[in-house]
Design an enzyme around this catalytic site. Sequence first.
Site, PDB file in Angstrom:
ATOM      1  N   HIS A  67     110.276  71.580  24.223  1.00  0.00           N
ATOM      2  CA  HIS A  67     109.071  71.457  24.731  1.00  0.00           C
ATOM      3  C   HIS A  67     108.392  72.661  24.404  1.00  0.00           C
ATOM      4  O   HIS A  67     106.727  72.149  23.750  1.00  0.00           O
ATOM      5  CB  HIS A  67     109.039  71.143  25.928  1.00  0.00           C
ATOM      6  CG  HIS A  67     109.918  69.690  26.138  1.00  0.00           C
ATOM      7  ND1 HIS A  67     110.500  70.089  27.494  1.00  0.00           N
ATOM      8  CD2 HIS A  67     109.910  69.115  26.139  1.00  0.00           C
ATOM      9  CE1 HIS A  67     111.411  69.114  27.378  1.00  0.00           C
ATOM     10  NE2 HIS A  67     111.365  68.736  26.848  1.00  0.00           N
ATOM     11  N   LYS A  93     113.983  57.468  36.184  1.00  0.00           N
ATOM     12  CA  LYS A  93     114.591  58.071  35.593  1.00  0.00           C
ATOM     13  C   LYS A  93     115.147  59.356  36.763  1.00  0.00           C
ATOM     14  O   LYS A  93     115.976  59.890  36.714  1.00  0.00           O
ATOM     15  CB  LYS A  93     113.405  59.201  34.313  1.00  0.00           C
ATOM     16  CG  LYS A  93     114.504  59.161  33.151  1.00  0.00           C
ATOM     17  CD  LYS A  93     113.605  59.503  32.234  1.00  0.00           C
ATOM     18  CE  LYS A  93     114.298  59.102  31.069  1.00  0.00           C
ATOM     19  NZ  LYS A  93     114.058  59.944  30.341  1.00  0.00           N
ATOM     20  N   ARG A  95     114.446  65.856  17.755  1.00  0.00           N
ATOM     21  CA  ARG A  95     115.547  67.564  17.917  1.00  0.00           C
ATOM     22  C   ARG A  95     116.168  66.562  16.522  1.00  0.00           C
ATOM     23  O   ARG A  95     117.107  68.097  15.888  1.00  0.00           O
ATOM     24  CB  ARG A  95     116.879  67.569  18.645  1.00  0.00           C
ATOM     25  CG  ARG A  95     115.455  68.667  19.547  1.00  0.00           C
ATOM     26  CD  ARG A  95     116.300  67.756  21.094  1.00  0.00           C
ATOM     27  NE  ARG A  95     116.012  66.366  21.476  1.00  0.00           N
ATOM     28  CZ  ARG A  95     116.050  66.060  22.726  1.00  0.00           C
ATOM     29  NH1 ARG A  95     116.301  67.058  23.484  1.00  0.00           N
ATOM     30  NH2 ARG A  95     115.577  64.942  23.405  1.00  0.00           N
ATOM     31  N   SER A 138     116.769  68.892  28.497  1.00  0.00           N
ATOM     32  CA  SER A 138     116.446  69.172  29.718  1.00  0.00           C
ATOM     33  C   SER A 138     117.878  68.638  30.753  1.00  0.00           C
ATOM     34  O   SER A 138     118.087  69.568  30.916  1.00  0.00           O
ATOM     35  CB  SER A 138     115.190  68.026  30.847  1.00  0.00           C
ATOM     36  OG  SER A 138     114.013  68.766  29.971  1.00  0.00           O
TER      37      SER A 138
HETATM   38  P1  ADP Z   1     111.118  61.928  27.130  1.00  0.00           P
HETATM   39  O1  ADP Z   1     111.584  61.503  29.294  1.00  0.00           O
HETATM   40  O2  ADP Z   1     109.887  60.840  27.380  1.00  0.00           O
HETATM   41  O3  ADP Z   1     112.957  61.690  26.867  1.00  0.00           O
HETATM   42  P2  ADP Z   1     111.504  64.370  27.716  1.00  0.00           P
HETATM   43  O4  ADP Z   1     110.628  65.362  28.038  1.00  0.00           O
HETATM   44  O5  ADP Z   1     113.108  64.071  27.943  1.00  0.00           O
HETATM   45  O6  ADP Z   1     110.574  63.139  27.638  1.00  0.00           O
HETATM   46  O7  ADP Z   1     110.663  65.096  26.390  1.00  0.00           O
HETATM   47  C1  ADP Z   1     109.809  64.432  25.314  1.00  0.00           C
HETATM   48  C2  ADP Z   1     109.174  64.421  24.506  1.00  0.00           C
HETATM   49  O8  ADP Z   1     109.823  66.394  23.699  1.00  0.00           O
HETATM   50  C3  ADP Z   1     110.463  63.841  23.313  1.00  0.00           C
HETATM   51  O9  ADP Z   1     110.180  63.862  22.755  1.00  0.00           O
HETATM   52  C4  ADP Z   1     111.939  64.507  23.112  1.00  0.00           C
HETATM   53  O10 ADP Z   1     112.539  64.441  22.356  1.00  0.00           O
HETATM   54  C5  ADP Z   1     111.362  65.781  23.420  1.00  0.00           C
HETATM   55  N1  ADP Z   1     111.859  67.530  22.740  1.00  0.00           N
HETATM   56  C6  ADP Z   1     112.566  67.673  24.179  1.00  0.00           C
HETATM   57  N2  ADP Z   1     113.477  68.932  23.891  1.00  0.00           N
HETATM   58  C7  ADP Z   1     113.164  69.231  22.812  1.00  0.00           C
HETATM   59  C8  ADP Z   1     113.257  70.291  22.016  1.00  0.00           C
HETATM   60  N3  ADP Z   1     114.449  70.909  22.840  1.00  0.00           N
HETATM   61  N4  ADP Z   1     113.333  70.097  21.098  1.00  0.00           N
HETATM   62  C9  ADP Z   1     111.838  69.359  20.689  1.00  0.00           C
HETATM   63  N5  ADP Z   1     112.067  68.780  21.531  1.00  0.00           N
HETATM   64  C10 ADP Z   1     112.307  68.126  22.259  1.00  0.00           C
END
Ligand code: ADP
Length: 162
Positions: A18, A42, A91, A129
């Site tokens: 992130h 979630k 990703r 996460s």
């Molecule tokens: P959501 O519940 O909206 O998927 P996340 O916190 O899991 O929220 O992710 C927010 C955004 O960040 C999403 O677009 C996700 O694809 C992206 N994201 C999560 N982990 C990574 C990572 N390791 N590298 C790049 N983008 C990521």
Amino acid sequence: MKRTAIYPGSFDPLTNGHLDVIQRAAKLFDRVIVAVAENEGKQPLFTLTERVALVKQAVTKLPNVETDSFDCLLVEYVAARKAQAIVRGLRAVSDFEFEFQLALMNRKLDESIETIFMMPKDTYTFLSSRIVKEIARLGGDVRTFVPPNVQSALKKKLKPVK
Ligand code: ADP
């Protein structure tokens, strides 16, 4: 005109993946707002207040990055903050279908908002996460996956099962 992007997500918790996306977006936009979604459905490990605080602490060195939370339709939040774009991270191919659907749906809801996809550094493409929480739950070392404040928050929150 100031260019503002919203980076929405659950951030449960914030990872280095992130952060990588936030840093890249901060170079492209005048202002980036990391918007933590309530997302009760979630069943997050960290409360909304905790997730916001963890992001806030981790982005203090980035002057054009702010942290906020939202609990409404994303496009409505984007309009309310007078932003022009939504930033999402990609990703792998596995992210694509869902993200594509989300972006097109948001465009249907508000044509004036663009979705920008950013790819993290290759070493972060496997990071999520969910995986970080699983490793931490089992007592594994998550130092290379999350910023130090998130690492200590995970330690406090989870007792390793031995
Ligand atoms: P959501 O519940 O909206 O998927 P996340 O916190 O899991 O929220 O992710 C927010 C955004 O960040 C999403 O677009 C996700 O694809 C992206 N994201 C999560 N982990 C990574 C990572 N390791 N590298 C790049 N983008 C990521």
